[in-house]
Design a protein around this motif. Sequence first.
Motif, PDB file in Angstrom:
ATOM      1  N   GLY A 307       0.858  -1.187   0.000  1.00  0.00           N
ATOM      2  CA  GLY A 307       0.000   0.000   0.000  1.00  0.00           C
ATOM      3  C   GLY A 307       0.878   1.216   0.000  1.00  0.00           C
ATOM      4  O   GLY A 307       1.521   1.537  -0.993  1.00  0.00           O
ATOM      5  N   SER A 308       0.950   1.884   1.135  1.00  0.00           N
ATOM      6  CA  SER A 308       1.775   3.081   1.195  1.00  0.00           C
ATOM      7  C   SER A 308       3.268   2.728   1.184  1.00  0.00           C
ATOM      8  O   SER A 308       4.113   3.531   0.836  1.00  0.00           O
ATOM      9  N   GLU A 309       3.564   1.475   1.568  1.00  0.00           N
ATOM     10  CA  GLU A 309       4.954   1.027   1.538  1.00  0.00           C
ATOM     11  C   GLU A 309       5.066  -0.241   0.705  1.00  0.00           C
ATOM     12  O   GLU A 309       4.068  -0.897   0.433  1.00  0.00           O
ATOM     13  N   ALA A 310       6.303  -0.548   0.329  1.00  0.00           N
ATOM     14  CA  ALA A 310       6.559  -1.818  -0.351  1.00  0.00           C
ATOM     15  C   ALA A 310       7.795  -2.445   0.266  1.00  0.00           C
ATOM     16  O   ALA A 310       8.662  -1.751   0.794  1.00  0.00           O
ATOM     17  N   LEU A 311       7.841  -3.779   0.234  1.00  0.00           N
ATOM     18  CA  LEU A 311       9.032  -4.481   0.706  1.00  0.00           C
ATOM     19  C   LEU A 311       9.863  -4.887  -0.508  1.00  0.00           C
ATOM     20  O   LEU A 311       9.364  -5.565  -1.413  1.00  0.00           O
ATOM     21  N   LEU A 312      11.119  -4.444  -0.520  1.00  0.00           N
ATOM     22  CA  LEU A 312      12.031  -4.834  -1.584  1.00  0.00           C
ATOM     23  C   LEU A 312      12.846  -6.014  -1.078  1.00  0.00           C
ATOM     24  O   LEU A 312      13.587  -5.882  -0.103  1.00  0.00           O
ATOM     25  N   HIS A 313      12.682  -7.160  -1.714  1.00  0.00           N
ATOM     26  CA  HIS A 313      13.495  -8.332  -1.368  1.00  0.00           C
ATOM     27  C   HIS A 313      14.726  -8.287  -2.257  1.00  0.00           C
ATOM     28  O   HIS A 313      14.617  -8.310  -3.478  1.00  0.00           O
ATOM     29  N   ALA A 314      15.896  -8.208  -1.644  1.00  0.00           N
ATOM     30  CA  ALA A 314      17.117  -7.982  -2.414  1.00  0.00           C
ATOM     31  C   ALA A 314      18.269  -8.728  -1.776  1.00  0.00           C
ATOM     32  O   ALA A 314      18.124  -9.373  -0.724  1.00  0.00           O
ATOM     33  N   THR A 315      19.435  -8.652  -2.414  1.00  0.00           N
ATOM     34  CA  THR A 315      20.655  -9.156  -1.779  1.00  0.00           C
ATOM     35  C   THR A 315      21.719  -8.070  -1.838  1.00  0.00           C
ATOM     36  O   THR A 315      21.741  -7.237  -2.753  1.00  0.00           O
ATOM     37  N   ILE A 316      22.574  -8.070  -0.825  1.00  0.00           N
ATOM     38  CA  ILE A 316      23.757  -7.215  -0.792  1.00  0.00           C
ATOM     39  C   ILE A 316      24.943  -8.157  -0.717  1.00  0.00           C
ATOM     40  O   ILE A 316      25.069  -8.916   0.253  1.00  0.00           O
ATOM     41  N   ALA A 317      25.763  -8.161  -1.754  1.00  0.00           N
ATOM     42  CA  ALA A 317      26.886  -9.113  -1.844  1.00  0.00           C
ATOM     43  C   ALA A 317      26.403 -10.532  -1.543  1.00  0.00           C
ATOM     44  O   ALA A 317      27.041 -11.275  -0.793  1.00  0.00           O
ATOM     45  N   GLY A 318      25.287 -10.886  -2.087  1.00  0.00           N
ATOM     46  CA  GLY A 318      24.776 -12.251  -1.954  1.00  0.00           C
ATOM     47  C   GLY A 318      23.999 -12.528  -0.679  1.00  0.00           C
ATOM     48  O   GLY A 318      23.392 -13.586  -0.538  1.00  0.00           O
ATOM     49  N   GLN A 319      23.977 -11.570   0.270  1.00  0.00           N
ATOM     50  CA  GLN A 319      23.257 -11.812   1.526  1.00  0.00           C
ATOM     51  C   GLN A 319      21.859 -11.173   1.458  1.00  0.00           C
ATOM     52  O   GLN A 319      21.728 -10.019   1.080  1.00  0.00           O
TER      53      GLN A 319
END
Length: 364
Positions: A307-319
Motif C-alpha cells: 500500500g503506502s509502503e513496499a518491501l524490496l526483497h534484495a541481496t547485498i553481496a549475496g546476503q
Amino acid sequence: MTSVILDKVAKSYGNLEVVHNIDLTIESQEFVVLVGPSGCGKSTTLRMIAGLEEISGGTVSIDSRVVNRVAPKDRDVAMVFQNYALYPHLNVANNIAFGLRIRRTPKDEIAKTVADVAAILGLTDYLDRRPSDLSGGQRQRVAMGRAIVRRPKVFLFDEPLSNLDAKLRTQMRAEIKQLHKRLDVTSVYVTHDQVEAMTLADRIVVMNDGYIEQIGSPMDLFMNPVSTFVAGFIGSPPMNQMQGVVSGTPSGKQVMIGDAAFAIPDNISVSDGQQVVVGVRPEHFSMTPDDGSPAIPISLNLVEPLGSEALLHATIAGQPVIIKAETNGDIKHLSGISQVYAPRNLVKIFDAESGVVITGQHGS
Ligand SMILES: Nc1ncnc2c1ncn2[C@@H]1O[C@H](COP(=O)(O)OP(=O)(O)O)[C@@H](O)[C@H]1O
Ligand SMILES: [Mg+2]
C-alpha cells in the motif's frame, strides 16, 4: 498501588531448569509484556506470579509481600487465558458474576458490578447469552469481565488474543489498551507476537530460553537492541543482519559486506579485520545519501507492495535483505532500484560470535 517484584526467580521441572534467576521489577500500574518464542518460559514465569506453579528459587513479591507460599486465590491477581475458560452452561451475566458469588458478595452489589463491567466491555446486550452463542471476541471480553469484577491488584494475561482472527485481534488489542488506561491496574501480559508487545507495552521484556534478553520501552528495543536475538525478534520485518568485516580507512572505520561499504557510528570499539554482524532495519535504508554514507549496491529480486509502503526483497553481496520503501501510490519507480544508503547512525554492529551489540546508544 501494586508493584510486582521477581528476585532471582527460577523454575525447574525435575533436573531441567526452564527459567533461570529472573530479576524483574514491574512498577505500580505499569503494563509489562513478556515476549519471546514458544517455549522460552513466558507462561511459566506468569504462572509463578499467579501462584499456579511452584517457585523453585528466588522470590515473587506483590505489594512488597513475598507470595511464594501464598495460595493463588489470596494473591489478589486475576488471570485471563487464551482459551477463555468460560462456563458453557452459564450465561454471560453469571459467568461474569461467578467469582463474586463464590465470595458471597451481596446480590444487589453483584448486579450493579456486572452491569458496570458489561457496560465497560460492550456486553450489555449479551448478558443472557451462553458462551456458545458469542463470537470469539465477545467470549474474550466475558473472560476479561470475569477478571475485572474481582478488582484484582494485578492482571495477568497469557496470550489472550491468540485464538482470534487477525482483524479481531487488532480490535481487542486496542480494547485491552483502553481498558488498562481506564482501570490503571498493574498488568503482566504474555505473548509470542512482537506486534502485540510493541503496541500494548509500557515496557517489554524479551525472553530467550529461560533468560531475560532485554528490558525496555518498545521504541528502545526497536532502536537499541542489545543482541542479534532481540534485533531479529522485534520489528516486522525484523532487523536485517549481514555478516561483515571491519575495515579501517583514513576517514574512520567501516564494515565491508563483500564490496559494499557500510559507514558505522564513530563511537564503537571494533578493530581492523574483526568479523561482525551489521544490522539495519528495513525502514532505515534510504534512497538518498542524506548523511554522506556510501552507496550500497543491491540486487533486487522482488517488490512486494503493501500500500503506502513496499518491501524490496534484495541481496547485498549475496546476503538477503529486506528494504522498506515508500510507494507514493506507485511501485514502478521501485523496480529499477540498484543502490540504497544506510545512514551511519542507524547501523548497528554486533559481535559475530556472541551476537551482543557493539554499537553505542543511538545518537550517542
Ligand atoms: N509441566 C512441565 N514439565 C516439564 N517441562 C515443562 C512443563 N511445563 C513447561 N515445561 C517446559 O518449560 C519450558 C517453558 O515453557 P512455557 O513457559 O510454557 O513457554 P512459553 O509460554 O514461553 O511458550 C518449555 O521448554 C516447556 O517444554
Ligand atoms: Mg505460553
